[in-house]
Design an enzyme around this catalytic site. Structure first.
Site, short mmCIF file in Angstrom:
data_model
loop_
_atom_site.label_atom_id
_atom_site.label_comp_id
_atom_site.label_asym_id
_atom_site.label_seq_id
_atom_site.Cartn_x
_atom_site.Cartn_y
_atom_site.Cartn_z
N ASP A 16 0.93 -1.31 -0.10
CA ASP A 16 -0.11 -0.14 0.00
C ASP A 16 0.88 1.25 -0.06
OD1 ASP A 16 -2.01 -1.94 0.45
OD2 ASP A 16 -2.99 -1.11 1.95
N ARG A 96 -0.86 6.31 17.39
CA ARG A 96 -1.06 7.21 16.27
C ARG A 96 -0.39 8.31 16.71
NH1 ARG A 96 -0.55 2.75 14.10
NH2 ARG A 96 -2.33 1.88 12.65
N ASP A 125 -8.11 5.55 12.03
CA ASP A 125 -6.66 5.91 12.09
C ASP A 125 -6.40 7.37 11.32
OD1 ASP A 125 -5.65 4.05 13.67
OD2 ASP A 125 -5.03 2.80 12.11
N SER A 180 -6.43 -7.93 8.03
CA SER A 180 -5.89 -6.63 8.01
C SER A 180 -5.31 -6.61 9.51
CB SER A 180 -6.81 -5.43 7.71
OG SER A 180 -6.29 -4.45 8.31
#
Length: 404
Positions: A16, A96, A125, A180
């Protein structure tokens, strides 16, 4: 798009973000700086350097952030006993703000006018990355390719990679988990594939960090965790850094089947999602910290913390780590930990964490001479309880006369 001259990309080197790197170069015609963080995901990060170089990147940042992550983010969060919706230990959420912080630092160091991330437009996110970035650099330009491009399937990503000569390790792709996944020192998460149906039980071979409780050892494992101001500083008497504490507890906890969870949670963007999590260290840390506080924290301070915790946990889940309200709550939480010192003995057995003992030589509020069922030698006058009860019952007695 032509206004962006340089962008800092949160870059893993996977499919990605490799595509995002090329897409940024082509669509924005800008210079890309890559940033790869090691926050304990358990995978080599150095290969990302070679991939970035091959893509023509001149400024490549690869940072070992494990200690900062554990010390400045995970440990402060566990002082609060934070848990979202009664189950989720916030493993992805708490990583994050650190990544956002470093993205902004690099943007300032390199003179970049934009940052970019690979979060999708359906998840939390994107919110967490961007709230953090705007809090730390209000004028930053954020590029979120998943909200701009039309590459909305793995097939389209693979076709894009082939068209633009982006190297793909097909052997690795064929062995790729169908889920994922996100991993760091605190946890590993699994979403997608069969988990999209909340009725489906996770397959046992999905889990990577822990054995099943059924396969865990038949003998319990005992550990002694030493606390200073609410933080674990040693295990079995051996002093350890925050990251080493977490690595050790992940290994021992996983070996004993600790930390598996299967949750349907409410995302900030509005939808419910189902995810499975392995959080061995976090599960142990939460249980042990509450045991340490039970001995050393004043009753009303403890109850106030418990009232504030859901708000604090929601702030982290929703991406408000850098907000004034989270910082205000953190100051109160940290102050409450001044006397949370001592040792907790835990027993790990087949997926369960038991408290086997707790002690604090200087800061314990447990007074055996008062609490005892035996003769307390006048330390507590039981006759005082009668007045206490009558005063607290006064409003109830008055209400009862009215015929409630």
């Amino acid at each position: 798009m032509s206004d962006v001259k340089k962008v800092v990309l949160a870059y893993s080197g996977g499919l990605d973000t490799s595509i995002i790197l090329k897409w940024l170069q082509d669509e924005y015609n800008c210079e890309v700086v890559t940033f790869t963080a090691d926050i304990g995901q358990g995978e080599e990060v150095e290969p990302a350097r070679a991939k970035a170089k091959a893509a023509g990147v001149k400024e490549i940042y690869i940072d070992d952030m494990r200690e900062e992550f554990a010390r400045d983010f995970v440990f402060p969060m566990f002082r609060a006993n934070a848990i979202y919706e009664g189950e989720y230990l916030l493993g992805t959420s708490i990583a994050r703000p650190l990544i956002s912080k470093r993205l902004i630092e690099i943007a300032k160091e390199t003179g970049a006018d934009a940052i970019s991330h690979g979060a999708t437009g359906k998840g939390n996110d994107q919110v967490r990355f961007e709230l953090g970035a705007y809090a730390l650099m209000p004028g930053v330009h954020v590029i979120a390719p998943w909200r701009e491009w039309d590459l909305n399937s793995r097939e389209s990503l693979m076709a894009y990679a082939e068209e633009h000569g982006i190297e793909i390790d097909y052997a690795k792709q064929s062995k790729k988990s169908p889920y994922s996944m996100d991993a760091n020192l605190l946890h590993i998460s699994y979403e997608g594939d069969i988990l999209e149906d909340p009725w489906n039980e996770p397959e046992d071979d999905m889990w990577r960090w822990s054995v099943s409780p059924e396969q865990a050892p038949d003998e319990p494992t005992y550990l002694e965790l030493s606390y200073e101001k609410g933080d674990i500083v040693a295990i079995n008497g051996e002093a350890m850094s925050p990251a080493t504490v977490m690595e050790t507890l992940n290994k021992i906890g996983g070996d004993n089947g600790i930390g598996r969870d299967d949750i349907v949670e409410n995302r900030y963007v509005g939808m419910k999602s189902r995810g499975c999590y392995e959080t061995p260290a976090g599960t142990i840390m939460l249980r042990a910290h509450r045991a340490m506080e039970s001995l050393t924290l004043d009753r009303e301070a403890m109850h106030l913390k418990d009232e504030l915790m859901p708000r604090y946990a929601k702030l982290i889940y929703n991406g408000y780590w850098w907000s004034p309200e989270r910082e205000m709550l953190q100051a109160a939480i940290d102050l409450s930990q001044e006397h949370v010192n001592g040792t907790v003995r835990i027993k790990l057995y087949k997926g369960n964490v038991y408290i086997a003992g707790r002690k604090s030589e200087k800061d314990s509020l447990f007074d055996e001479s008062i609490a005892t069922f035996e003769d307390d030698a006048g330390a507590y006058d039981q006759k005082d309880a009668a007045g206490f009860i009558k005063l607290n019952a006064l409003r109830l007695r008055i209400g009862a006369k009215r015929g409630n």
